[in-house]
Design a protein around this motif. Structure first.
Motif, PDB file in Angstrom:
ATOM      1  N   LEU A 290      -4.603  -4.059  -1.771  1.00  0.00           N
ATOM      2  CA  LEU A 290      -5.659  -4.611  -0.910  1.00  0.00           C
ATOM      3  C   LEU A 290      -5.687  -6.137  -1.003  1.00  0.00           C
ATOM      4  O   LEU A 290      -5.816  -6.825   0.013  1.00  0.00           O
ATOM      5  CB  LEU A 290      -7.018  -4.045  -1.305  1.00  0.00           C
ATOM      6  CG  LEU A 290      -7.268  -2.587  -0.942  1.00  0.00           C
ATOM      7  CD1 LEU A 290      -8.565  -2.096  -1.575  1.00  0.00           C
ATOM      8  CD2 LEU A 290      -7.318  -2.415   0.565  1.00  0.00           C
TER       9      LEU A 290
ATOM     10  N   ALA B 268       0.827  -1.219   0.000  1.00  0.00           N
ATOM     11  CA  ALA B 268       0.000   0.000   0.000  1.00  0.00           C
ATOM     12  C   ALA B 268       0.858   1.264   0.000  1.00  0.00           C
ATOM     13  O   ALA B 268       0.371   2.337  -0.375  1.00  0.00           O
ATOM     14  CB  ALA B 268      -0.936   0.009   1.205  1.00  0.00           C
TER      15      ALA B 268
ATOM     16  N   THR C 215      -9.236  14.503   1.636  1.00  0.00           N
ATOM     17  CA  THR C 215      -8.383  14.012   0.569  1.00  0.00           C
ATOM     18  C   THR C 215      -7.262  13.224   1.219  1.00  0.00           C
ATOM     19  O   THR C 215      -6.585  13.723   2.125  1.00  0.00           O
ATOM     20  CB  THR C 215      -7.820  15.186  -0.258  1.00  0.00           C
ATOM     21  OG1 THR C 215      -8.925  15.915  -0.787  1.00  0.00           O
ATOM     22  CG2 THR C 215      -6.940  14.688  -1.376  1.00  0.00           C
ATOM     23  N   MET C 216      -7.113  11.955   0.772  1.00  0.00           N
ATOM     24  CA  MET C 216      -6.112  11.082   1.386  1.00  0.00           C
ATOM     25  C   MET C 216      -5.664  10.012   0.419  1.00  0.00           C
ATOM     26  O   MET C 216      -6.316   9.775  -0.600  1.00  0.00           O
ATOM     27  CB  MET C 216      -6.680  10.442   2.648  1.00  0.00           C
ATOM     28  CG  MET C 216      -7.863   9.540   2.392  1.00  0.00           C
ATOM     29  SD  MET C 216      -8.602   8.855   3.882  1.00  0.00           S
ATOM     30  CE  MET C 216      -9.527  10.243   4.463  1.00  0.00           C
ATOM     31  N   LYS C 217      -4.548   9.388   0.743  1.00  0.00           N
ATOM     32  CA  LYS C 217      -4.077   8.257  -0.040  1.00  0.00           C
ATOM     33  C   LYS C 217      -4.895   7.021   0.341  1.00  0.00           C
ATOM     34  O   LYS C 217      -5.114   6.753   1.519  1.00  0.00           O
ATOM     35  CB  LYS C 217      -2.594   7.995   0.213  1.00  0.00           C
ATOM     36  CG  LYS C 217      -1.692   9.019  -0.425  1.00  0.00           C
ATOM     37  CD  LYS C 217      -0.239   8.626  -0.251  1.00  0.00           C
ATOM     38  CE  LYS C 217       0.658   9.615  -0.966  1.00  0.00           C
ATOM     39  NZ  LYS C 217       2.074   9.227  -0.845  1.00  0.00           N
ATOM     40  N   VAL C 218      -5.299   6.284  -0.694  1.00  0.00           N
ATOM     41  CA  VAL C 218      -6.089   5.077  -0.506  1.00  0.00           C
ATOM     42  C   VAL C 218      -5.386   3.933  -1.231  1.00  0.00           C
ATOM     43  O   VAL C 218      -4.941   4.099  -2.372  1.00  0.00           O
ATOM     44  CB  VAL C 218      -7.522   5.273  -1.064  1.00  0.00           C
ATOM     45  CG1 VAL C 218      -8.341   4.006  -0.947  1.00  0.00           C
ATOM     46  CG2 VAL C 218      -8.219   6.437  -0.350  1.00  0.00           C
ATOM     47  N   ALA C 219      -5.279   2.802  -0.568  1.00  0.00           N
ATOM     48  CA  ALA C 219      -4.608   1.643  -1.167  1.00  0.00           C
ATOM     49  C   ALA C 219      -5.295   1.223  -2.455  1.00  0.00           C
ATOM     50  O   ALA C 219      -6.521   1.249  -2.562  1.00  0.00           O
ATOM     51  CB  ALA C 219      -4.587   0.481  -0.185  1.00  0.00           C
TER      52      ALA C 219
ATOM     53  N   ASN D  88      -1.106   3.047  -4.384  1.00  0.00           N
ATOM     54  CA  ASN D  88      -2.124   3.895  -3.763  1.00  0.00           C
ATOM     55  C   ASN D  88      -2.403   5.070  -4.668  1.00  0.00           C
ATOM     56  O   ASN D  88      -1.650   5.352  -5.592  1.00  0.00           O
ATOM     57  CB  ASN D  88      -1.681   4.362  -2.366  1.00  0.00           C
ATOM     58  CG  ASN D  88      -0.447   5.226  -2.415  1.00  0.00           C
ATOM     59  OD1 ASN D  88      -0.464   6.333  -2.932  1.00  0.00           O
ATOM     60  ND2 ASN D  88       0.652   4.708  -1.869  1.00  0.00           N
TER      61      ASN D  88
ATOM     62  N   VAL E  12     -12.537  11.339   0.075  1.00  0.00           N
ATOM     63  CA  VAL E  12     -13.412  10.402   0.774  1.00  0.00           C
ATOM     64  C   VAL E  12     -14.413  11.222   1.577  1.00  0.00           C
ATOM     65  O   VAL E  12     -14.027  12.011   2.448  1.00  0.00           O
ATOM     66  CB  VAL E  12     -12.600   9.467   1.696  1.00  0.00           C
ATOM     67  CG1 VAL E  12     -13.519   8.515   2.427  1.00  0.00           C
ATOM     68  CG2 VAL E  12     -11.553   8.709   0.888  1.00  0.00           C
TER      69      VAL E  12
ATOM     70  N   MET F 128      -7.465  10.221  -3.159  1.00  0.00           N
ATOM     71  CA  MET F 128      -8.902  10.270  -3.419  1.00  0.00           C
ATOM     72  C   MET F 128      -9.569  11.175  -2.398  1.00  0.00           C
ATOM     73  O   MET F 128      -9.056  11.365  -1.296  1.00  0.00           O
ATOM     74  CB  MET F 128      -9.515   8.872  -3.323  1.00  0.00           C
ATOM     75  CG  MET F 128      -8.977   7.878  -4.315  1.00  0.00           C
ATOM     76  SD  MET F 128      -9.725   6.247  -4.136  1.00  0.00           S
ATOM     77  CE  MET F 128     -11.340   6.569  -4.810  1.00  0.00           C
TER      78      MET F 128
END
Length: 158
Positions: A40, A10, A31-35, A14, A19, A17
């Motif tokens: 996953l 991850a 706004t954050m990093k998403v795997a 990543n 959220v 996005m």
């Protein structure tokens, strides 16, 4: 920061996005990093394999093995084209940080989901109730084989 085995991918796979809250009346978003999907899949595979290998089911600790984790793997295999996952695996295998855990996950995936009797396939069927268990276990095995074939097409031996 402590390292959690299985999450290394991850750090590489990543994307950023936005959220938002689940409730329509809540306007907050972050706004954050998403795997990514391959990361996953790797983390779920590692988590399941560790718990199944530890004998959690046989030792009366079924709370340690979460059928939902196996169902998450199936849903990822259903939602993301195998060729795309294989491309993700290829990139992660080449990465210094993610490579070792990616290789480990690839080694464990067939044992967990490679056939209808595999522990991951059985757990996914349990979590997917009331869907027919025979359809779920067959889907796990077929999608796992499809991913393994896509990996081989990328030149990745599994």
């Amino acid at each position: 920061m402590p390292k959690v085995h299985g999450l290394e991918a991850a750090l590489v796979d990543n994307s950023v996005m936005s959220v938002g809250a689940l409730e329509a009346t809540d306007a907050r978003s972050f706004t954050m990093k998403v795997a990514g999907p391959t990361a996953l899949l790797i983390s779920k595979t590692i988590k399941l394999s560790e718990r199944v290998a530890a004998g959690a089911l046989e030792r009366g600790r079924p709370d340690r093995v979460k059928p939902k984790d196996a169902l998450d793997v199936l849903r990822l295999l259903q939602a993301i084209p195998s060729a795309r996952l294989a491309e993700g695996f290829a990139g992660l295998l080449a990465d210094e940080t993610a490579g070792p855990v990616t290789s480990e996950a690839l080694g464990k995936l067939p044992g967990l989901f490679g056939d209808a009797g595999s522990p991951g396939s059985q757990l996914a069927a349990e979590a997917a109730a009331p869907e027919p268990p025979d359809v779920i276990v067959a889907s796990c095995a077929a999608l796992c084989r499809e991913l393994l074939d896509a990996l081989r097409a990328q030149g990745i031996g599994v």
